[in-house]
Design a protein around this motif. Structure first.
Motif, PDB file in Angstrom:
ATOM      1  N   ASN A  74       0.935  -1.366   0.066  1.00 62.40           N
ATOM      2  CA  ASN A  74       0.005  -0.002  -0.139  1.00 62.40           C
ATOM      3  C   ASN A  74       0.819   1.223  -0.112  1.00 62.40           C
ATOM      4  O   ASN A  74       0.431   2.168  -0.801  1.00 62.40           O
ATOM      5  CB  ASN A  74      -0.819  -0.158   1.231  1.00 62.40           C
ATOM      6  CG  ASN A  74      -2.189  -0.895   0.988  1.00 62.40           C
ATOM      7  OD1 ASN A  74      -2.204  -1.742   0.069  1.00 62.40           O
ATOM      8  ND2 ASN A  74      -3.096  -0.916   1.934  1.00 62.40           N
ATOM      9  N   ARG A  84      -1.759   3.384  -2.366  1.00 62.63           N
ATOM     10  CA  ARG A  84      -3.114   2.619  -2.030  1.00 62.63           C
ATOM     11  C   ARG A  84      -3.361   2.405  -0.619  1.00 62.63           C
ATOM     12  O   ARG A  84      -2.610   2.455   0.011  1.00 62.63           O
ATOM     13  CB  ARG A  84      -3.471   1.600  -2.989  1.00 62.63           C
ATOM     14  CG  ARG A  84      -2.477   0.256  -2.416  1.00 62.63           C
ATOM     15  CD  ARG A  84      -2.684  -1.021  -3.270  1.00 62.63           C
ATOM     16  NE  ARG A  84      -4.113  -1.468  -3.403  1.00 62.63           N
ATOM     17  CZ  ARG A  84      -4.596  -2.101  -2.491  1.00 62.63           C
ATOM     18  NH1 ARG A  84      -4.087  -2.642  -1.378  1.00 62.63           N
ATOM     19  NH2 ARG A  84      -5.789  -2.895  -2.662  1.00 62.63           N
ATOM     20  N   THR A  85      -4.769   2.414  -0.419  1.00 63.68           N
ATOM     21  CA  THR A  85      -5.347   1.696   0.817  1.00 63.68           C
ATOM     22  C   THR A  85      -6.209   0.660   0.797  1.00 63.68           C
ATOM     23  O   THR A  85      -6.624   0.302  -0.250  1.00 63.68           O
ATOM     24  CB  THR A  85      -6.245   3.096   1.618  1.00 63.68           C
ATOM     25  OG1 THR A  85      -7.191   3.347   0.521  1.00 63.68           O
ATOM     26  CG2 THR A  85      -5.174   4.372   1.651  1.00 63.68           C
ATOM     27  N   LEU A 144      -5.893  -5.987   0.703  1.00 62.93           N
ATOM     28  CA  LEU A 144      -5.155  -6.524  -0.545  1.00 62.93           C
ATOM     29  C   LEU A 144      -5.754  -7.965  -0.813  1.00 62.93           C
ATOM     30  O   LEU A 144      -5.712  -8.524  -1.865  1.00 62.93           O
ATOM     31  CB  LEU A 144      -3.660  -6.542  -0.271  1.00 62.93           C
ATOM     32  CG  LEU A 144      -2.863  -7.217  -1.509  1.00 62.93           C
ATOM     33  CD1 LEU A 144      -3.068  -6.319  -2.636  1.00 62.93           C
ATOM     34  CD2 LEU A 144      -1.421  -7.166  -1.243  1.00 62.93           C
TER      35      LEU A 144
END
Length: 242
Positions: free
Chosen positions: A89, A94-95, A98
């Motif tokens: 991340n 990104r957040t 996964l």
């Protein structure tokens, strides 16, 4: 329906699958793959888990492992999962999640399915159309097992050692196994059992393993339990309904 608890038993081989959320990629380049490998090495050693085979696909990975303790595999997977998501991340800005939920795993009978599971794992890139032969794919343990690369952290299982008296003989014998491929029935059994969590092996293997756990190891018979039919007279039925 509540999900069944995952089963981990020390000294037995386990086939592990972890997928990306909504089948999204879990690696975007070789740097990601190298990071995942490094985390496997670090935490397998920390939690005493022997890794026999592995493959990193774009949106999932497979492991074949034997933990020394009942807690070793869950702790390893938890540590790797958390550390890798933080890395992924941050690196890719990104957040969110996964992984597609928790990892899947099941126990397999060594004598019947261990080598078959190794072959199954090594053939993943071939089945996916990524390469023509397993040896063409860099991101699996296959090249190590056939002597074309070195991964000292991969632990050969005793059955792999039994393929030959010398490293060359073992590597050649294993290469022949992969070249021969898997029977469709074995491929289906390995896939279904890993995703469902059911133990994979003979009746004797499952019976012996069942003695060490209260968790059911194989699926129950399909269909509803049979209910005995009771014939009631009209007065009796009216009484029941009233």
């Amino acid at each position: 329906m509540a999900r069944q608890p995952r089963l981990t038993v020390a000294a037995y081989p386990h086939h592990v699958i972890q997928r990306g959320n909504d089948r999204q990629p879990i690696v975007r380049d070789d740097a990601d793959r190298e990071r995942l490998l490094a985390l496997w090495q670090e935490h397998a050693q920390a939690f005493k888990v022997a890794i026999h085979a592995w493959v990193i696909m774009d949106n999932h990975f497979h492991l074949l492992v034997t933990p020394e303790t009942d807690e070793g595999l869950p702790k390893m997977m938890q540590a790797v999962g958390r550390a890798y998501v933080r890395y992924f991340n941050l690196r890719h800005q990104r957040t969110g999640t996964l992984w597609e939920g928790r990892y899947r795993s099941n126990l397999i009978e060594s004598e019947r399915y261990l080598l078959a599971c190794m072959v199954y794992i090594d053939l993943n890139p071939v089945r996916a159309g990524m390469v023509a032969q397993s040896a063409d794919f860099k991101w699996s343990s296959h090249r190590h097992c056939i002597g074309q690369a070195s991964a000292p952290w991969v632990t050969p299982h005793a059955l792999f050692w039994g393929l030959g008296n010398t490293p060359f003989a073992r590597e050649a014998a294993y290469a022949e196994l992969v070249q021969a491929g898997l029977a469709l029935s074995d491929k289906d059994k390995l896939s279904r059992s890993a995703l469902s969590g059911w133990a994979l092996g003979s009746d004797e293997f499952v019976s012996e393993l069942q003695q060490s756990t209260t968790r059911r190891l194989v699926p129950g018979k399909a269909g509803r339990p049979f209910k005995k039919t009771v014939n009631l007279t009209c007065p009796q039925l009216i009484g029941r309904l009233g």
